[in-house]
Design a protein around this motif. Sequence first.
Motif, PDB file in Angstrom:
ATOM      1  N   THR A   1       9.163  -9.507   9.620  1.00  0.00           N
ATOM      2  CA  THR A   1       8.140  -8.533  10.002  1.00  0.00           C
ATOM      3  C   THR A   1       7.314  -8.178   8.758  1.00  0.00           C
ATOM      4  O   THR A   1       7.521  -8.755   7.688  1.00  0.00           O
ATOM      5  CB  THR A   1       8.775  -7.250  10.558  1.00  0.00           C
ATOM      6  OG1 THR A   1       9.545  -6.639   9.498  1.00  0.00           O
ATOM      7  CG2 THR A   1       9.685  -7.532  11.742  1.00  0.00           C
ATOM      8  N   HIS A   2       6.418  -7.195   8.900  1.00  0.00           N
ATOM      9  CA  HIS A   2       5.590  -6.810   7.760  1.00  0.00           C
ATOM     10  C   HIS A   2       6.433  -6.206   6.625  1.00  0.00           C
ATOM     11  O   HIS A   2       6.008  -6.207   5.476  1.00  0.00           O
ATOM     12  CB  HIS A   2       4.500  -5.830   8.207  1.00  0.00           C
ATOM     13  CG  HIS A   2       3.413  -5.669   7.189  1.00  0.00           C
ATOM     14  ND1 HIS A   2       2.579  -6.712   6.817  1.00  0.00           N
ATOM     15  CD2 HIS A   2       3.028  -4.606   6.429  1.00  0.00           C
ATOM     16  CE1 HIS A   2       1.733  -6.289   5.884  1.00  0.00           C
ATOM     17  NE2 HIS A   2       1.982  -5.023   5.627  1.00  0.00           N
TER      18      HIS A   2
ATOM     19  N   ILE B   1       3.365 -12.046  -0.296  1.00  0.00           N
ATOM     20  CA  ILE B   1       4.334 -11.879   0.805  1.00  0.00           C
ATOM     21  C   ILE B   1       3.742 -10.879   1.798  1.00  0.00           C
ATOM     22  O   ILE B   1       3.273  -9.808   1.398  1.00  0.00           O
ATOM     23  CB  ILE B   1       5.679 -11.351   0.256  1.00  0.00           C
ATOM     24  CG1 ILE B   1       6.285 -12.346  -0.746  1.00  0.00           C
ATOM     25  CG2 ILE B   1       6.666 -11.053   1.395  1.00  0.00           C
ATOM     26  CD1 ILE B   1       7.476 -11.816  -1.554  1.00  0.00           C
ATOM     27  N   SER B   2       3.738 -11.233   3.084  1.00  0.00           N
ATOM     28  CA  SER B   2       3.225 -10.328   4.139  1.00  0.00           C
ATOM     29  C   SER B   2       1.808  -9.866   3.807  1.00  0.00           C
ATOM     30  O   SER B   2       1.488  -8.684   3.898  1.00  0.00           O
ATOM     31  CB  SER B   2       4.145  -9.109   4.298  1.00  0.00           C
ATOM     32  OG  SER B   2       5.497  -9.487   4.407  1.00  0.00           O
ATOM     33  N   SER B   3       0.963 -10.810   3.409  1.00  0.00           N
ATOM     34  CA  SER B   3      -0.382 -10.464   2.946  1.00  0.00           C
ATOM     35  C   SER B   3      -1.383 -11.488   3.482  1.00  0.00           C
ATOM     36  O   SER B   3      -1.117 -12.173   4.473  1.00  0.00           O
ATOM     37  CB  SER B   3      -0.383 -10.404   1.413  1.00  0.00           C
ATOM     38  OG  SER B   3      -1.591  -9.886   0.916  1.00  0.00           O
ATOM     39  N   VAL B   4      -2.551 -11.586   2.831  1.00  0.00           N
ATOM     40  CA  VAL B   4      -3.582 -12.550   3.245  1.00  0.00           C
ATOM     41  C   VAL B   4      -4.217 -13.155   1.994  1.00  0.00           C
ATOM     42  O   VAL B   4      -4.236 -12.538   0.939  1.00  0.00           O
ATOM     43  CB  VAL B   4      -4.691 -11.891   4.104  1.00  0.00           C
ATOM     44  CG1 VAL B   4      -4.181 -11.521   5.492  1.00  0.00           C
ATOM     45  CG2 VAL B   4      -5.288 -10.665   3.411  1.00  0.00           C
TER      46      VAL B   4
ATOM     47  N   LEU C   1       0.818  -1.210   0.000  1.00  0.00           N
ATOM     48  CA  LEU C   1       0.000   0.000   0.000  1.00  0.00           C
ATOM     49  C   LEU C   1       0.856   1.267   0.000  1.00  0.00           C
ATOM     50  O   LEU C   1       1.691   1.441   0.882  1.00  0.00           O
ATOM     51  CB  LEU C   1      -0.917  -0.019   1.238  1.00  0.00           C
ATOM     52  CG  LEU C   1      -2.092   0.942   1.261  1.00  0.00           C
ATOM     53  CD1 LEU C   1      -3.252   0.343   2.046  1.00  0.00           C
ATOM     54  CD2 LEU C   1      -1.724   2.286   1.861  1.00  0.00           C
ATOM     55  N   ALA C   2       0.658   2.086  -1.008  1.00  0.00           N
ATOM     56  CA  ALA C   2       1.333   3.391  -1.164  1.00  0.00           C
ATOM     57  C   ALA C   2       2.829   3.294  -1.461  1.00  0.00           C
ATOM     58  O   ALA C   2       3.487   4.307  -1.658  1.00  0.00           O
ATOM     59  CB  ALA C   2       1.110   4.287   0.063  1.00  0.00           C
ATOM     60  N   ALA C   3       3.372   2.081  -1.497  1.00  0.00           N
ATOM     61  CA  ALA C   3       4.823   1.935  -1.681  1.00  0.00           C
ATOM     62  C   ALA C   3       5.199   1.964  -3.161  1.00  0.00           C
ATOM     63  O   ALA C   3       4.386   1.676  -4.032  1.00  0.00           O
ATOM     64  CB  ALA C   3       5.301   0.628  -1.049  1.00  0.00           C
ATOM     65  N   SER C   4       6.454   2.303  -3.410  1.00  0.00           N
ATOM     66  CA  SER C   4       6.950   2.289  -4.791  1.00  0.00           C
ATOM     67  C   SER C   4       7.650   0.952  -5.039  1.00  0.00           C
ATOM     68  O   SER C   4       7.995   0.220  -4.106  1.00  0.00           O
ATOM     69  CB  SER C   4       7.936   3.437  -5.013  1.00  0.00           C
ATOM     70  OG  SER C   4       9.217   3.048  -4.590  1.00  0.00           O
ATOM     71  N   SER C   5       7.893   0.662  -6.301  1.00  0.00           N
ATOM     72  CA  SER C   5       8.538  -0.613  -6.646  1.00  0.00           C
ATOM     73  C   SER C   5       9.998  -0.646  -6.197  1.00  0.00           C
ATOM     74  O   SER C   5      10.647  -1.685  -6.269  1.00  0.00           O
ATOM     75  CB  SER C   5       8.456  -0.857  -8.155  1.00  0.00           C
ATOM     76  OG  SER C   5       9.186   0.137  -8.837  1.00  0.00           O
TER      77      SER C   5
ATOM     78  N   ILE D   1       3.838 -11.548  -8.105  1.00  0.00           N
ATOM     79  CA  ILE D   1       4.250 -11.515  -6.696  1.00  0.00           C
ATOM     80  C   ILE D   1       3.780 -10.190  -6.100  1.00  0.00           C
ATOM     81  O   ILE D   1       4.086  -9.122  -6.639  1.00  0.00           O
ATOM     82  CB  ILE D   1       5.783 -11.652  -6.555  1.00  0.00           C
ATOM     83  CG1 ILE D   1       6.242 -13.012  -7.103  1.00  0.00           C
ATOM     84  CG2 ILE D   1       6.205 -11.483  -5.087  1.00  0.00           C
ATOM     85  CD1 ILE D   1       7.743 -13.269  -6.984  1.00  0.00           C
ATOM     86  N   GLY D   2       3.006 -10.257  -5.024  1.00  0.00           N
ATOM     87  CA  GLY D   2       2.501  -9.030  -4.403  1.00  0.00           C
ATOM     88  C   GLY D   2       2.792  -8.982  -2.919  1.00  0.00           C
ATOM     89  O   GLY D   2       2.739 -10.012  -2.224  1.00  0.00           O
ATOM     90  N   VAL D   3       3.114  -7.792  -2.440  1.00  0.00           N
ATOM     91  CA  VAL D   3       3.416  -7.583  -1.021  1.00  0.00           C
ATOM     92  C   VAL D   3       2.236  -6.859  -0.361  1.00  0.00           C
ATOM     93  O   VAL D   3       1.742  -5.868  -0.898  1.00  0.00           O
ATOM     94  CB  VAL D   3       4.703  -6.732  -0.864  1.00  0.00           C
ATOM     95  CG1 VAL D   3       4.931  -6.333   0.592  1.00  0.00           C
ATOM     96  CG2 VAL D   3       5.905  -7.484  -1.404  1.00  0.00           C
ATOM     97  N   SER D   4       1.785  -7.360   0.800  1.00  0.00           N
ATOM     98  CA  SER D   4       0.738  -6.703   1.591  1.00  0.00           C
ATOM     99  C   SER D   4      -0.507  -6.429   0.732  1.00  0.00           C
ATOM    100  O   SER D   4      -1.059  -7.356   0.139  1.00  0.00           O
ATOM    101  CB  SER D   4       1.305  -5.432   2.224  1.00  0.00           C
ATOM    102  OG  SER D   4       0.417  -4.915   3.198  1.00  0.00           O
ATOM    103  N   PHE D   5      -0.951  -5.178   0.599  1.00  0.00           N
ATOM    104  CA  PHE D   5      -2.124  -4.885  -0.239  1.00  0.00           C
ATOM    105  C   PHE D   5      -1.856  -5.268  -1.692  1.00  0.00           C
ATOM    106  O   PHE D   5      -2.771  -5.653  -2.426  1.00  0.00           O
ATOM    107  CB  PHE D   5      -2.488  -3.397  -0.118  1.00  0.00           C
ATOM    108  CG  PHE D   5      -3.724  -2.974  -0.899  1.00  0.00           C
ATOM    109  CD1 PHE D   5      -4.822  -3.821  -1.023  1.00  0.00           C
ATOM    110  CD2 PHE D   5      -3.788  -1.727  -1.497  1.00  0.00           C
ATOM    111  CE1 PHE D   5      -5.962  -3.427  -1.742  1.00  0.00           C
ATOM    112  CE2 PHE D   5      -4.919  -1.327  -2.212  1.00  0.00           C
ATOM    113  CZ  PHE D   5      -6.005  -2.184  -2.337  1.00  0.00           C
TER     114      PHE D   5
END
Length: 219
Positions: free
Chosen positions: A197-198, A88-91, A12-16, A64-68
């Motif tokens: 960690t997250h 990764i670090s997601s649901v 969420l909101a992060a850049s690549s 491959i997706g991280v969190s959101f």
Amino acid sequence: MSKIPVYFMPGLAASSSIFERIKLDEAVFEMCLLEWEIPQSKESLSDYALRITKNIKHENPVLIGVSFGGILVQEMAKHIQVRKIIIISSVRSNTEFPRRMKIGKTTKAYKLIPMKLILNIENLAKYSFGEKINKRIKLYEKFLAMRDLHYLQWAVENVILWDRDQRDEKVIHIHGDKDDVFPIKYIKSCIIVKGGTHVMILNKYKWLNENLPSIILED
């Protein structure tokens, strides 16, 4: 032999740039980085996912997706054929959300989050004390690319209101046992990274670099 295209979606909101330490063998894999875009007015998560798939230039990619970003790649896979989905670090479904997120959905408390505060990292820095916090803020400044208020409100709402209530067992889930956003006790069956960690995409990159190739290639 043609290379395997691997597309990475940040959190969420992060850049690549959060993937800058992830290195895959260039003879085998082609790494492609995806970025968040500003959502259109009242755009559904499914429509947004379809729009992001337009940036995929290969057939049958690995996502491959991280969190959101992990939630988003699962939605993207409804629109295109994919070789594999790794989160990764997601649901994998909303049943894995922690209690506070489930309560947030019921009470609509997520609407009260002061997004402007989240956006203004510089202000946050003024009120933070200690070397460690300031270092962390510098890190956030580097990796938080999307500081648009409309995007943040849309993203938080679409995480909380995600309607998938069945896990897709084909989705491969990598998760840290110290994740404070999605605590491991709510997660069903995943590859556990000890001490992760997250934000383990940043500090457990060695583990990921060692293990991602075989996870991608596994049948």
